[in-house]
Design an enzyme around this catalytic site. Sequence first.
Site, PDB file in Angstrom:
ATOM      1  N   GLU A  65       5.055  -0.615  11.711  1.00 34.10           N
ATOM      2  CA  GLU A  65       5.484  -0.307  10.341  1.00 34.10           C
ATOM      3  C   GLU A  65       4.315   0.194   9.498  1.00 34.10           C
ATOM      4  O   GLU A  65       3.234  -0.365   9.525  1.00 34.10           O
ATOM      5  CB  GLU A  65       6.112  -1.547   9.689  1.00 34.10           C
ATOM      6  CG  GLU A  65       6.617  -1.276   8.294  1.00 34.10           C
ATOM      7  CD  GLU A  65       7.618  -2.327   7.809  1.00 34.10           C
ATOM      8  OE1 GLU A  65       8.552  -2.650   8.572  1.00 34.10           O
ATOM      9  OE2 GLU A  65       7.446  -2.826   6.687  1.00 34.10           O
ATOM     10  N   ARG A  70      -0.872   5.966  -1.052  1.00 34.63           N
ATOM     11  CA  ARG A  70      -0.770   6.238  -2.480  1.00 34.63           C
ATOM     12  C   ARG A  70      -1.339   7.609  -2.863  1.00 34.63           C
ATOM     13  O   ARG A  70      -0.909   8.218  -3.821  1.00 34.63           O
ATOM     14  CB  ARG A  70      -1.488   5.125  -3.277  1.00 34.63           C
ATOM     15  CG  ARG A  70      -0.564   4.036  -3.713  1.00 34.63           C
ATOM     16  CD  ARG A  70      -1.304   2.830  -4.267  1.00 34.63           C
ATOM     17  NE  ARG A  70      -1.098   1.676  -3.387  1.00 34.63           N
ATOM     18  CZ  ARG A  70      -0.010   0.893  -3.414  1.00 34.63           C
ATOM     19  NH1 ARG A  70       0.974   1.134  -4.258  1.00 34.63           N
ATOM     20  NH2 ARG A  70       0.107  -0.125  -2.592  1.00 34.63           N
ATOM     21  N   ARG A 169      18.229  -3.812   0.498  1.00 38.05           N
ATOM     22  CA  ARG A 169      18.630  -3.895  -0.899  1.00 38.05           C
ATOM     23  C   ARG A 169      17.497  -3.424  -1.789  1.00 38.05           C
ATOM     24  O   ARG A 169      17.682  -2.635  -2.694  1.00 38.05           O
ATOM     25  CB  ARG A 169      19.003  -5.332  -1.269  1.00 38.05           C
ATOM     26  CG  ARG A 169      19.603  -5.386  -2.664  1.00 38.05           C
ATOM     27  CD  ARG A 169      19.800  -6.793  -3.147  1.00 38.05           C
ATOM     28  NE  ARG A 169      18.510  -7.393  -3.476  1.00 38.05           N
ATOM     29  CZ  ARG A 169      18.363  -8.594  -4.026  1.00 38.05           C
ATOM     30  NH1 ARG A 169      19.441  -9.331  -4.290  1.00 38.05           N
ATOM     31  NH2 ARG A 169      17.173  -9.081  -4.292  1.00 38.05           N
ATOM     32  N   GLY A 170      16.312  -3.899  -1.485  1.00 38.83           N
ATOM     33  CA  GLY A 170      15.178  -3.603  -2.353  1.00 38.83           C
ATOM     34  C   GLY A 170      15.103  -4.620  -3.485  1.00 38.83           C
ATOM     35  O   GLY A 170      16.035  -5.391  -3.710  1.00 38.83           O
ATOM     36  N   GLN A 240      11.838 -10.241   8.837  1.00 35.38           N
ATOM     37  CA  GLN A 240      10.698 -10.524   7.975  1.00 35.38           C
ATOM     38  C   GLN A 240       9.645 -11.238   8.816  1.00 35.38           C
ATOM     39  O   GLN A 240       9.958 -11.835   9.848  1.00 35.38           O
ATOM     40  CB  GLN A 240      11.204 -11.436   6.835  1.00 35.38           C
ATOM     41  CG  GLN A 240      10.160 -11.884   5.830  1.00 35.38           C
ATOM     42  CD  GLN A 240       9.510 -10.711   5.131  1.00 35.38           C
ATOM     43  OE1 GLN A 240       8.712  -9.997   5.745  1.00 35.38           O
ATOM     44  NE2 GLN A 240       9.863 -10.508   3.876  1.00 35.38           N
ATOM     45  N   GLU A 475     -10.231  19.484  29.454  1.00 33.28           N
ATOM     46  CA  GLU A 475      -9.920  20.555  30.395  1.00 33.28           C
ATOM     47  C   GLU A 475     -10.860  21.738  30.204  1.00 33.28           C
ATOM     48  O   GLU A 475     -11.342  22.333  31.161  1.00 33.28           O
ATOM     49  CB  GLU A 475      -8.472  20.999  30.205  1.00 33.28           C
ATOM     50  CG  GLU A 475      -8.027  21.986  31.237  1.00 33.28           C
ATOM     51  CD  GLU A 475      -6.664  22.580  30.905  1.00 33.28           C
ATOM     52  OE1 GLU A 475      -6.232  23.460  31.656  1.00 33.28           O
ATOM     53  OE2 GLU A 475      -6.062  22.178  29.895  1.00 33.28           O
ATOM     54  N   ILE A 494     -12.085  31.039  21.521  1.00 29.72           N
ATOM     55  CA  ILE A 494     -11.327  30.044  20.741  1.00 29.72           C
ATOM     56  C   ILE A 494     -10.243  29.356  21.573  1.00 29.72           C
ATOM     57  O   ILE A 494      -9.626  28.415  21.105  1.00 29.72           O
ATOM     58  CB  ILE A 494     -10.693  30.653  19.472  1.00 29.72           C
ATOM     59  CG1 ILE A 494      -9.712  31.771  19.812  1.00 29.72           C
ATOM     60  CG2 ILE A 494     -11.775  31.154  18.512  1.00 29.72           C
ATOM     61  CD1 ILE A 494      -8.878  32.219  18.607  1.00 29.72           C
ATOM     62  N   SER A 496      -9.020  28.690  25.966  1.00 28.65           N
ATOM     63  CA  SER A 496      -9.189  29.059  27.371  1.00 28.65           C
ATOM     64  C   SER A 496      -8.599  27.979  28.256  1.00 28.65           C
ATOM     65  O   SER A 496      -8.433  26.845  27.829  1.00 28.65           O
ATOM     66  CB  SER A 496     -10.674  29.224  27.705  1.00 28.65           C
ATOM     67  OG  SER A 496     -11.361  28.028  27.409  1.00 28.65           O
TER      68      SER A 496
END
Lengths: 656, 656
Positions: A65, A70, A169-170, A240, A475, A494, A496
């Site tokens: 989780e 922020r 629910r919050g 929880q 590689e 750049i 290969s």
Amino acid sequence: MVNETQHSCSASSSSRSDGGSSSGSESSKDNSRCSTPVLDADRHERLREKMRRRQDAGDKWFSLEFFPPRTANAAVNLISRRVLQGRRGEVFDHMGAGGPLFIDVTWHPAGDPGSDKETSSMIIAYTAVNYCGLETILHMTCCNQSKDDITGHLQKAKRLGLKNIMALRGDPSGEEWEEEVDGFNYAVDLVKHIRNEFDDYFDICVAGYPKGHPEAESYEADLRHLKEKVYAGADFIITQLFFRPETFLKFMKDCQAIGITCPIIPGIFPIQGYHSLRQLVKLSKLEVPQEIKDVIEPIKDNDAAIRNYGVELAVSMCRELLDSGMVHGLHFYTLNREVATTEVLKRLGMWNEDPRRPLPWAVSAHPKRRVEDVRPIFWASRPKSYIYRTQEWDDFPNGRWGNSSSPAFGELKDYYLFYLKSKSPREELLKMWGEELTSEESVFEVFTCYITGEPNKNGYKVTCMPWNDDPLATETNLLKDQLEKVNRRGILTINSQPNINGKPSTDPIVGWGPSGGYVFQKAYLEFFTSSEIVRALLKVLRKYELRVNYHIVNVKGENITNAPDLQPNAVTWGIFPGREIIQPTVVDPVSFLSWKDEAFALWIEQWAKLYEEESPSRMIIQYIHDNYYLVNLVDNDFPLENCLWQVVEDTFELLN
Amino acid sequence: MVNETQHSCSASSSSRSDGGSSSGSESSKDNSRCSTPVLDADRHERLREKMRRRQDAGDKWFSLEFFPPRTANAAVNLISRRVLQGRRGEVFDHMGAGGPLFIDVTWHPAGDPGSDKETSSMIIAYTAVNYCGLETILHMTCCNQSKDDITGHLQKAKRLGLKNIMALRGDPSGEEWEEEVDGFNYAVDLVKHIRNEFDDYFDICVAGYPKGHPEAESYEADLRHLKEKVYAGADFIITQLFFRPETFLKFMKDCQAIGITCPIIPGIFPIQGYHSLRQLVKLSKLEVPQEIKDVIEPIKDNDAAIRNYGVELAVSMCRELLDSGMVHGLHFYTLNREVATTEVLKRLGMWNEDPRRPLPWAVSAHPKRRVEDVRPIFWASRPKSYIYRTQEWDDFPNGRWGNSSSPAFGELKDYYLFYLKSKSPREELLKMWGEELTSEESVFEVFTCYITGEPNKNGYKVTCMPWNDDPLATETNLLKDQLEKVNRRGILTINSQPNINGKPSTDPIVGWGPSGGYVFQKAYLEFFTSSEIVRALLKVLRKYELRVNYHIVNVKGENITNAPDLQPNAVTWGIFPGREIIQPTVVDPVSFLSWKDEAFALWIEQWAKLYEEESPSRMIIQYIHDNYYLVNLVDNDFPLENCLWQVVEDTFELLN
């Protein structure tokens, strides 16, 4: 004609109906010929099916989780690559490597969670799915929200390819919360709403409280609420956090006793510090058992000691849960930090850093991309950019690349997007790529240092380039000596890959796909170089006409190629037991022109702009951008020794 | 989300517009991702484009004219395989091997030419396209026919996949022919009608008369008629036969002088016999030059001498035409006979029996099948049956086989169809497969003789089997010793291929596709065997679980397999310069059940029915049909030594 009329409706599937197949597996649900799941059943299952399959197979699994960061900078740390001298971000990529069954992203009502901000829950979850290839659950809370808002969020989640919702629910805002008639008062209302409005589209997870929800009338009443949520359509439960294994095991038995049969996943919180523990406990209204307090209080200022204790405690609790035989998966509250959770999982033997890749490139978990198994090689080091530029596609190539002229690639002008931008700060980049450039040769030097891993003149290692946020791939290391030599002389590589003639698919460096297979590659080399070198190269290439395919293009799009009919050239493929051939990377002449735009733009966007306008350094980069060519070469004769180095050698010889 | 709105219509093809590609080739017209022409541009061009390309490349080409045979038996000789001791038919397959640009089939108004009869012009042309893979022109005459009839014929031709029409007036029936107002009086009316009703769908050919049409007012008037036909929409001209090269060259110059610029192809008639010459001359109202008569008359009863002379004459005329620089293609009136035309072409160096195959199986020229490049291996020896059973499909697999559960295979119950039936007469088959069978072992003996090529007990070679109209393929010859051993013991093989680990695509035995590539195969073995052997085999296969995929099924459809998820297993593939991977044959678990029906039915239809009902011989075959299993095995480890022989060895050992 006789046969026409007789068989005009001959779709009789006598072949399927007569005789039970004892293979036991059902055929794919997808009827389209070109979209068979070939390599990875996983990509086609929904989360609850994966969970069931792992449980049936007796595999233990874990999930992680995260909360939305922020700040934009913190979002970058979570998601994007950030290469500093010795320090790296990209939590998702790192923790994704351990093999979580899913991750989940919490919903922060205060943080505009459904918005398009780079720190919103919605966008973080979308990014995890689409760009990091992680199966993801988006949390969603319903309290104090209108039905329309909720529906809007869910529609958006669906549109963005999210398939799983944690219905919560919050916390009510304001001190005194009252039930709203016809409103969303409890999580069960949200579950019902999702099932009503979106049928079976989402997998739904709900929260369980091993000690009962702090606001519930009683533990028993809370269990009944949980049962309601499950009966309303939830697919599984995450609990929880709790501090003692017996708390969870009792809760689980109590659930089963009242008829809750879906998976219940214990939420594990490895204590990582004194303050984070205090804060979490306060928020969740849980009580820390005395025996834990007794250990922690004396060492509360010693972060390392607390973390070690937390890991120890979590490991022993997890062991007990797993040993009970009732627990198949563990859910970790990571607090967006890697160390403690990773440590616990490693000690449990559940950190499964499988070096085997399903395909040579990192797959996206967006449902649209489930069948995708071919990409142009050009974006090998910039997979997020590739996903971004193809995000509007409705179909993804599968089996064959085919004709790429339609649909087109989106333009890349949003270099500021947090999942696309190179995240090293300007000062770091200047140290690596030169505070001051004096000539094209000083640019060659930067490329060379990147290849060799040696520090540059000022003692800094060049650990990333505008075209590559990572140090050289293992590689590519196979080609190191040759790459060093050619970069020093102005063949600025750049991308290969070496040729491979049938190595086992389990090869730790070049292997991919299921075991028991064989992988192959054609040698590939892509570089920027001056028009003078290109002129010589073209003369040399005449000798290799039948063996080497080339595409040579400058920023203006002047394009020279010997590719027949603009057909793609498969350069990586694999042969597996009981499967069709997989060819995950191609050199596609049409896509190359889209890649060219991006590859040239990176000179300016990432490098030239580090310097003042009109400064000599900036003018050198600008000159290269305006005058160099981007070249790619494929050696088709993969069973023989790679001839591309000889091509370059011959070119230098011709120039001398 | 920011990017969503910004790029909702990002189909900007900046990649294509900026910068001219100097590759010179245009991209495919087909936008679908899964239908790119990969191996063979030829399959995607229409006839007039092929003609143009060959002319531009300076390639000389030829074409062949056939008439529809009068009897079903003659149709079989033209089209199907007929293997007798030392004698073979299949003119189309033989002459197709020499590489004609096209063949054409004449229209015989008296022979019900547009009907579904196996001897109709329509069906012969359809069969040539669909089952023999030949580019084909269907003649069509218009005189004395209604507009509706003509339209009906053209619609049918289109529906059957015919793309080219030779538009002719035809000979009026009855002595006194009068022009019909608004009717089809001349070929030009038919050309106009085709272009009016079918736009550009058909390529149209018209006839030219080097000496002028016998009914024309004058040579000049006839040239003007020809110009009208071309201006009405004809794409090219094929001429009536002629006896002197200067006749044609003058005609060609005269055509050009009045503005006819399309290709004009001389019609060549190698004299093959006295009577056929007389008949043709009578029909075409031509006069045989005296110098030819002088040679022929004295030898008119010596067919061989006349043919030799005819060949000589044709070769020298063709040489003169080609040397003129005005002629790029030669059209041969074959009279449905191979020898003379083939001889002329060989002496001209134009008989191009290219042993290289574009794919390991013979492609169909039906437009629907243009993109087809994958088939199940099961029908390897019965390609016409495969085409027949998939004729109702709208899409053909390309790139990948995918999920074959839809559409289904048509049933095969029409064993009588002339292009499906084995054409050897019953007496021949009885000599090969036994007048009287006494035991299962006598069946084993037939299989063994077929493999070894040795005569059976009665001194007859077994040159075909119900599952295979041809003697053993060269490739299968590689496995001959092992095959002999296992057939002797009751593993009755009907299909097999060795493993191949990257042989050049030009390999004369296993090669296919363009040169410069590499071909690969997984070892494959398919056989009927008793339930006793199957039981032992299944025990042995446990040891090979990860290496060998198997499908084992009996006539009732009881099916045992270890294939994952009913996925197809690619068993033949090729890697070519500048192309995507081609994988033309797969072992598809779903198709196998359709093939099973056919493979079991062939025991009865082709073999058991040779004997009287209730006879012991018939009961032996019926017993095998009812009780044996059809087994296929794939060794996935193609770089190692084929383990399938060891699997069979182990099985026999277990049984001992």
